[in-house]
Design a protein around this motif. Structure first.
Motif, PDB file in Angstrom:
ATOM      1  N   ALA A  22       0.854  -1.186   0.000  1.00  0.00           N
ATOM      2  CA  ALA A  22       0.000   0.000   0.000  1.00  0.00           C
ATOM      3  C   ALA A  22       0.888   1.233   0.000  1.00  0.00           C
ATOM      4  N   SER A  23       0.502   2.247  -0.744  1.00  0.00           N
ATOM      5  CA  SER A  23       1.283   3.480  -0.845  1.00  0.00           C
ATOM      6  C   SER A  23       0.422   4.669  -0.452  1.00  0.00           C
ATOM      7  N   ASN A  24       1.021   5.605   0.284  1.00  0.00           N
ATOM      8  CA  ASN A  24       0.329   6.827   0.683  1.00  0.00           C
ATOM      9  C   ASN A  24       0.729   8.036  -0.148  1.00  0.00           C
ATOM     10  N   ASP A  25       1.497   7.820  -1.205  1.00  0.00           N
ATOM     11  CA  ASP A  25       1.969   8.940  -2.016  1.00  0.00           C
ATOM     12  C   ASP A  25       1.973   8.561  -3.487  1.00  0.00           C
ATOM     13  N   ALA A  26       1.000   9.085  -4.231  1.00  0.00           N
ATOM     14  CA  ALA A  26       0.896   8.800  -5.663  1.00  0.00           C
ATOM     15  C   ALA A  26       1.722   9.761  -6.497  1.00  0.00           C
ATOM     16  N   GLY A  27       2.585  10.549  -5.842  1.00  0.00           N
ATOM     17  CA  GLY A  27       3.400  11.532  -6.549  1.00  0.00           C
ATOM     18  C   GLY A  27       2.629  12.823  -6.764  1.00  0.00           C
ATOM     19  N   ARG A  28       3.151  13.679  -7.634  1.00  0.00           N
ATOM     20  CA  ARG A  28       2.473  14.937  -7.940  1.00  0.00           C
ATOM     21  C   ARG A  28       2.265  15.094  -9.453  1.00  0.00           C
ATOM     22  N   PHE A  29       2.598  14.057 -10.202  1.00  0.00           N
ATOM     23  CA  PHE A  29       2.538  14.149 -11.662  1.00  0.00           C
ATOM     24  C   PHE A  29       1.163  13.686 -12.156  1.00  0.00           C
ATOM     25  N   VAL A  30       1.077  13.219 -13.370  1.00  0.00           N
ATOM     26  CA  VAL A  30      -0.205  12.930 -14.010  1.00  0.00           C
ATOM     27  C   VAL A  30      -0.950  11.792 -13.324  1.00  0.00           C
ATOM     28  N   CYS A  31      -0.242  10.825 -12.752  1.00  0.00           N
ATOM     29  CA  CYS A  31      -0.916   9.722 -12.065  1.00  0.00           C
ATOM     30  C   CYS A  31      -1.785  10.260 -10.930  1.00  0.00           C
ATOM     31  N   ASN A  32      -1.191  11.078 -10.070  1.00  0.00           N
ATOM     32  CA  ASN A  32      -1.937  11.680  -8.972  1.00  0.00           C
ATOM     33  C   ASN A  32      -3.052  12.582  -9.504  1.00  0.00           C
ATOM     34  N   TYR A  33      -2.774  13.312 -10.580  1.00  0.00           N
ATOM     35  CA  TYR A  33      -3.749  14.225 -11.178  1.00  0.00           C
ATOM     36  C   TYR A  33      -4.997  13.466 -11.644  1.00  0.00           C
ATOM     37  N   VAL A  34      -4.781  12.373 -12.356  1.00  0.00           N
ATOM     38  CA  VAL A  34      -5.895  11.567 -12.852  1.00  0.00           C
ATOM     39  C   VAL A  34      -6.636  10.892 -11.697  1.00  0.00           C
ATOM     40  N   TYR A  35      -5.892  10.369 -10.737  1.00  0.00           N
ATOM     41  CA  TYR A  35      -6.515   9.691  -9.591  1.00  0.00           C
ATOM     42  C   TYR A  35      -7.395  10.663  -8.812  1.00  0.00           C
ATOM     43  N   TYR A  36      -6.904  11.870  -8.590  1.00  0.00           N
ATOM     44  CA  TYR A  36      -7.694  12.839  -7.828  1.00  0.00           C
ATOM     45  C   TYR A  36      -8.999  13.158  -8.555  1.00  0.00           C
ATOM     46  N   HIS A  37      -8.907  13.392  -9.846  1.00  0.00           N
ATOM     47  CA  HIS A  37     -10.124  13.682 -10.611  1.00  0.00           C
ATOM     48  C   HIS A  37     -11.064  12.482 -10.620  1.00  0.00           C
ATOM     49  N   SER A  38     -10.522  11.288 -10.714  1.00  0.00           N
ATOM     50  CA  SER A  38     -11.364  10.094 -10.731  1.00  0.00           C
ATOM     51  C   SER A  38     -12.080   9.908  -9.395  1.00  0.00           C
ATOM     52  N   LEU A  39     -11.369  10.131  -8.282  1.00  0.00           N
ATOM     53  CA  LEU A  39     -12.003  10.042  -6.965  1.00  0.00           C
ATOM     54  C   LEU A  39     -13.063  11.127  -6.799  1.00  0.00           C
ATOM     55  N   HIS A  40     -12.773  12.318  -7.273  1.00  0.00           N
ATOM     56  CA  HIS A  40     -13.744  13.418  -7.238  1.00  0.00           C
ATOM     57  C   HIS A  40     -14.999  13.051  -8.029  1.00  0.00           C
ATOM     58  N   HIS A  41     -14.810  12.517  -9.205  1.00  0.00           N
ATOM     59  CA  HIS A  41     -15.913  12.101 -10.066  1.00  0.00           C
ATOM     60  C   HIS A  41     -16.701  10.958  -9.432  1.00  0.00           C
ATOM     61  N   SER A  42     -16.001  10.013  -8.834  1.00  0.00           N
ATOM     62  CA  SER A  42     -16.661   8.850  -8.231  1.00  0.00           C
ATOM     63  C   SER A  42     -17.574   9.254  -7.076  1.00  0.00           C
ATOM     64  N   THR A  43     -17.163  10.265  -6.328  1.00  0.00           N
ATOM     65  CA  THR A  43     -17.992  10.745  -5.221  1.00  0.00           C
ATOM     66  C   THR A  43     -19.333  11.254  -5.729  1.00  0.00           C
ATOM     67  N   LYS A  44     -19.314  11.909  -6.872  1.00  0.00           N
ATOM     68  CA  LYS A  44     -20.543  12.479  -7.429  1.00  0.00           C
ATOM     69  C   LYS A  44     -21.388  11.437  -8.153  1.00  0.00           C
ATOM     70  N   ARG A  45     -20.733  10.433  -8.726  1.00  0.00           N
ATOM     71  CA  ARG A  45     -21.460   9.483  -9.563  1.00  0.00           C
ATOM     72  C   ARG A  45     -21.742   8.149  -8.884  1.00  0.00           C
ATOM     73  N   GLY A  46     -21.207   7.934  -7.694  1.00  0.00           N
ATOM     74  CA  GLY A  46     -21.486   6.697  -6.982  1.00  0.00           C
ATOM     75  C   GLY A  46     -20.679   5.512  -7.449  1.00  0.00           C
ATOM     76  N   SER A  47     -19.614   5.746  -8.203  1.00  0.00           N
ATOM     77  CA  SER A  47     -18.734   4.660  -8.637  1.00  0.00           C
ATOM     78  C   SER A  47     -17.575   4.525  -7.657  1.00  0.00           C
ATOM     79  N   LYS A  48     -16.643   3.642  -7.954  1.00  0.00           N
ATOM     80  CA  LYS A  48     -15.453   3.434  -7.143  1.00  0.00           C
ATOM     81  C   LYS A  48     -14.222   3.664  -8.013  1.00  0.00           C
TER      82      LYS A  48
END
Length: 224
Positions: A167-193
């Motif tokens: 398990a990792s607590n740091d996804a970096g600050r580059f595009v991986c973290n950028y996409v993950y943050y947006h995906s988590l944000h989107h999932s909260t609104k849409r009820g996905s995981k």
């Protein structure tokens, strides 16, 4: 976790194209071959492999394409794309994002994403932000979004299957973290995981083992 999976689960998978310092991204290969590989191996009953998409290794310039992809998992006739699914019988949708960590020697399941875009070098569309919030409405760059799936449970299940994963607590600050943050944000609104997993280069863990790992990960996700 049960072994039979939950009916109505659809897992969508993304990988990335090349980027600075990584001319051949292993996730592009894995995602490109995943449907054929899983077709031979099979998935638990009630679980479907949805889209398998290789996306541009870019942040803001690829954001519209990212949200078009994320929204494609939902019925196009919804009046308000910000509403959570009303029916408990709706398909359970999981987004699995794969990215490469060129310095890694094992797989890493990311526990969180940080609301900060600080790119050490430009992305593939030439953007190089410095300490910018990824989603301004979430506040400043210290805001964290936690994984919407049980990371430690997933990691332990994969370890039991024989994989070198943490398990990792740091996804970096580059595009991986950028996409993950947006995906988590989107999932909260849409009820996905949503979940992000970093993989090593093929020189550290070869292609066949990585294909086996991702197929095993799909099975674990199907059962949680």
């Amino acid at each position: 976790m049960g072994s039979e999976g939950r009916p109505g689960t659809v897992i969508h998978v993304t990988g990335f194209k090349k980027f600075h310092g990584v001319a051949g991204n292993p996730t592009e290969t894995v995602v490109g071959n995943l449907r054929e590989y899983v077709g031979k191996r099979g998935l638990p009953n009630g679980v479907t492999l949805g889209s398998c998409t290789v996306i541009e290794t870019a942040g803001k310039g690829a954001l519209n394409a990212l949200y078009t992809l994320l929204n494609s998992a939902f019925p196009s006739n919804e009046e308000d794309p910000q509403l959570l699914p009303e029916s408990s019988n709706a398909e359970r949708i999981i987004w699995l994002h794969l990215g490469v960590n060129a310095g890694a020697t094992k797989f890493a399941v990311e526990c969180r994403a940080l609301n900060e875009a600080t790119f050490l070098y430009p992305d593939e569309l030439g953007w190089q932000p410095q300490r910018e919030p990824i989603v301004p409405e979430d506040g400043d760059t210290s805001h964290i979004r936690e994984a919407s799936l049980p990371v430690n449970e997933i990691v332990q299940a994969l370890i039991k299957k024989g994989y070198d994963v943490t398990a990792s607590n740091d996804a970096g600050r580059f595009v991986c973290n950028y996409v993950y943050y947006h995906s988590l944000h989107h999932s909260t609104k849409r009820g996905s995981k949503s979940l992000f997993v970093h993989v090593p280069l093929f020189t550290k863990i070869n292609e066949e083992i990585q294909m086996q790992f991702v197929a095993a990960l799909l099975e674990v996700l199907a059962s949680i």
